[in-house]
Design a protein around this motif. Structure first.
Motif, PDB file in Angstrom:
ATOM      1  N   SER A  40       0.842  -1.193   0.000  1.00 27.41           N
ATOM      2  CA  SER A  40       0.000   0.000   0.000  1.00 27.41           C
ATOM      3  C   SER A  40       0.883   1.253   0.000  1.00 27.41           C
ATOM      4  N   ASP A  41       0.581   2.173  -0.906  1.00 25.97           N
ATOM      5  CA  ASP A  41       1.320   3.433  -1.030  1.00 25.97           C
ATOM      6  C   ASP A  41       0.314   4.585  -1.030  1.00 25.97           C
ATOM      7  N   PRO A  42      -0.378   4.788   0.102  1.00 24.18           N
ATOM      8  CA  PRO A  42      -1.483   5.752   0.123  1.00 24.18           C
ATOM      9  C   PRO A  42      -1.080   7.193  -0.155  1.00 24.18           C
ATOM     10  N   ASP A  43       0.161   7.556   0.143  1.00 24.35           N
ATOM     11  CA  ASP A  43       0.589   8.933  -0.128  1.00 24.35           C
ATOM     12  C   ASP A  43       1.333   9.052  -1.463  1.00 24.35           C
ATOM     13  N   ASN A  44       1.398   7.941  -2.188  1.00 27.68           N
ATOM     14  CA  ASN A  44       2.035   7.887  -3.514  1.00 27.68           C
ATOM     15  C   ASN A  44       3.518   8.248  -3.496  1.00 27.68           C
ATOM     16  N   SER A  45       4.154   8.159  -2.344  1.00 23.82           N
ATOM     17  CA  SER A  45       5.574   8.508  -2.262  1.00 23.82           C
ATOM     18  C   SER A  45       6.449   7.530  -3.041  1.00 23.82           C
ATOM     19  N   THR A  46       6.121   6.244  -2.970  1.00 23.58           N
ATOM     20  CA  THR A  46       6.933   5.255  -3.684  1.00 23.58           C
ATOM     21  C   THR A  46       6.677   5.322  -5.182  1.00 23.58           C
ATOM     22  N   THR A  47       5.416   5.386  -5.582  1.00 18.15           N
ATOM     23  CA  THR A  47       5.142   5.467  -7.028  1.00 18.15           C
ATOM     24  C   THR A  47       5.742   6.739  -7.612  1.00 18.15           C
ATOM     25  N   SER A  48       5.742   7.809  -6.851  1.00 15.21           N
ATOM     26  CA  SER A  48       6.370   9.052  -7.320  1.00 15.21           C
ATOM     27  C   SER A  48       7.875   8.880  -7.476  1.00 15.21           C
ATOM     28  N   SER A  49       8.517   8.237  -6.502  1.00 10.06           N
ATOM     29  CA  SER A  49       9.971   8.069  -6.574  1.00 10.06           C
ATOM     30  C   SER A  49      10.373   7.145  -7.723  1.00 10.06           C
ATOM     31  N   TYR A  50       9.479   6.273  -8.144  1.00  8.23           N
ATOM     32  CA  TYR A  50       9.749   5.386  -9.274  1.00  8.23           C
ATOM     33  C   TYR A  50       9.327   6.022 -10.613  1.00  8.23           C
ATOM     34  N   GLY A  51       8.817   7.228 -10.560  1.00  9.82           N
ATOM     35  CA  GLY A  51       8.399   7.899 -11.788  1.00  9.82           C
ATOM     36  C   GLY A  51       7.120   7.338 -12.376  1.00  9.82           C
ATOM     37  N   ALA A  52       6.312   6.710 -11.538  1.00 16.48           N
ATOM     38  CA  ALA A  52       5.095   6.053 -12.002  1.00 16.48           C
ATOM     39  C   ALA A  52       3.845   6.893 -11.732  1.00 16.48           C
ATOM     40  N   ARG A  53       3.951   8.195 -11.926  1.00 16.21           N
ATOM     41  CA  ARG A  53       2.806   9.107 -11.796  1.00 16.21           C
ATOM     42  C   ARG A  53       2.791   9.972 -13.037  1.00 16.21           C
ATOM     43  N   SER A  54       1.622  10.250 -13.553  1.00 20.22           N
ATOM     44  CA  SER A  54       1.522  11.093 -14.744  1.00 20.22           C
ATOM     45  C   SER A  54       0.158  11.772 -14.793  1.00 20.22           C
ATOM     46  N   GLU A  55       0.063  12.732 -15.691  1.00 20.06           N
ATOM     47  CA  GLU A  55      -1.197  13.451 -15.868  1.00 20.06           C
ATOM     48  C   GLU A  55      -2.205  12.524 -16.545  1.00 20.06           C
ATOM     49  N   LYS A  56      -3.425  12.542 -16.016  1.00 26.61           N
ATOM     50  CA  LYS A  56      -4.520  11.730 -16.535  1.00 26.61           C
ATOM     51  C   LYS A  56      -5.716  12.639 -16.772  1.00 26.61           C
ATOM     52  N   LYS A  57      -6.597  12.187 -17.637  1.00 24.74           N
ATOM     53  CA  LYS A  57      -7.845  12.910 -17.883  1.00 24.74           C
ATOM     54  C   LYS A  57      -9.003  11.933 -17.782  1.00 24.74           C
ATOM     55  N   MET A  58     -10.022  12.365 -17.049  1.00 21.59           N
ATOM     56  CA  MET A  58     -11.211  11.540 -16.907  1.00 21.59           C
ATOM     57  C   MET A  58     -12.417  12.452 -16.712  1.00 21.59           C
ATOM     58  N   TYR A  59     -13.425  12.228 -17.510  1.00 22.87           N
ATOM     59  CA  TYR A  59     -14.654  13.009 -17.430  1.00 22.87           C
ATOM     60  C   TYR A  59     -14.395  14.509 -17.509  1.00 22.87           C
ATOM     61  N   GLY A  60     -13.432  14.895 -18.325  1.00 25.31           N
ATOM     62  CA  GLY A  60     -13.113  16.305 -18.511  1.00 25.31           C
ATOM     63  C   GLY A  60     -12.223  16.916 -17.447  1.00 25.31           C
ATOM     64  N   ASN A  61     -11.850  16.126 -16.455  1.00 22.34           N
ATOM     65  CA  ASN A  61     -10.968  16.609 -15.391  1.00 22.34           C
ATOM     66  C   ASN A  61      -9.541  16.113 -15.619  1.00 22.34           C
ATOM     67  N   THR A  62      -8.580  16.937 -15.273  1.00 16.84           N
ATOM     68  CA  THR A  62      -7.172  16.567 -15.358  1.00 16.84           C
ATOM     69  C   THR A  62      -6.626  16.413 -13.946  1.00 16.84           C
ATOM     70  N   PHE A  63      -5.864  15.344 -13.731  1.00 20.49           N
ATOM     71  CA  PHE A  63      -5.297  15.085 -12.414  1.00 20.49           C
ATOM     72  C   PHE A  63      -4.019  14.265 -12.573  1.00 20.49           C
ATOM     73  N   ILE A  64      -3.259  14.154 -11.514  1.00 25.42           N
ATOM     74  CA  ILE A  64      -2.065  13.311 -11.512  1.00 25.42           C
ATOM     75  C   ILE A  64      -2.458  11.976 -10.891  1.00 25.42           C
ATOM     76  N   GLY A  65      -2.189  10.907 -11.615  1.00 28.18           N
ATOM     77  CA  GLY A  65      -2.543   9.575 -11.141  1.00 28.18           C
ATOM     78  C   GLY A  65      -1.413   8.589 -11.359  1.00 28.18           C
ATOM     79  N   THR A  66      -1.626   7.396 -10.863  1.00 31.75           N
ATOM     80  CA  THR A  66      -0.629   6.343 -11.009  1.00 31.75           C
ATOM     81  C   THR A  66      -0.627   5.809 -12.433  1.00 31.75           C
ATOM     82  N   THR A  67       0.573   5.655 -12.978  1.00 30.56           N
ATOM     83  CA  THR A  67       0.759   5.053 -14.293  1.00 30.56           C
ATOM     84  C   THR A  67       1.039   3.576 -14.087  1.00 30.56           C
ATOM     85  N   ARG A  68       0.232   2.720 -14.711  1.00 30.83           N
ATOM     86  CA  ARG A  68       0.468   1.278 -14.578  1.00 30.83           C
ATOM     87  C   ARG A  68       1.875   0.994 -15.081  1.00 30.83           C
TER      88      ARG A  68
END
Length: 103
Positions: A40-68
């Motif tokens: 579990s990485d609830p604060d996304n610190s590990t996924t961020s350190s691995y470069g596994a976060r990117s901009e996503k778009k869903m339902y017209g909204n833009t956010f930063i999410g986890t990249t598979r």
């Protein structure tokens, strides 16, 4: 990954990670019978350190999410290979190919 676990060398471990809390991961594991650990990485610190976060778009909204992503990490903790934006279907194939190349 569950389906290829038996094809992996004994020294290879599979771990999954998501921002979901452990109780939600447990339900997911029970539903899909994963057979490998989930971190579990609830604060996304590990996924961020691995470069596994990117901009996503869903339902017209833009956010930063986890990249598979998938990572092959050696015994010393070094990333040997990384796949960003990989599909669940391709992950096992890429991992098996990379392990074969490493032999």
């Amino acid at each position: 990954m569950r389906d290829i676990a038996g094809q992996l060398p004994e020294e290879v471990s599979i771990l999954g990670m998501s921002a979901d809390p452990p109780n939600r991961q447990k339900r997911f594991d029970e539903k899909h019978d994963l057979g490998f650990g989930l971190l579990s990485d609830p604060d996304n610190s590990t996924t961020s350190s691995y470069g596994a976060r990117s901009e996503k778009k869903m339902y017209g909204n833009t956010f930063i999410g986890t990249t598979r992503s998938a990572f092959l990490i050696d015994a010393e903790g070094r990333i040997e290979q990384a796949w960003y934006g990989i599909s669940p279907k391709d992950t096992p194939l890429e991992i098996l190919a990379a392990l074969e190349e490493a032999e």
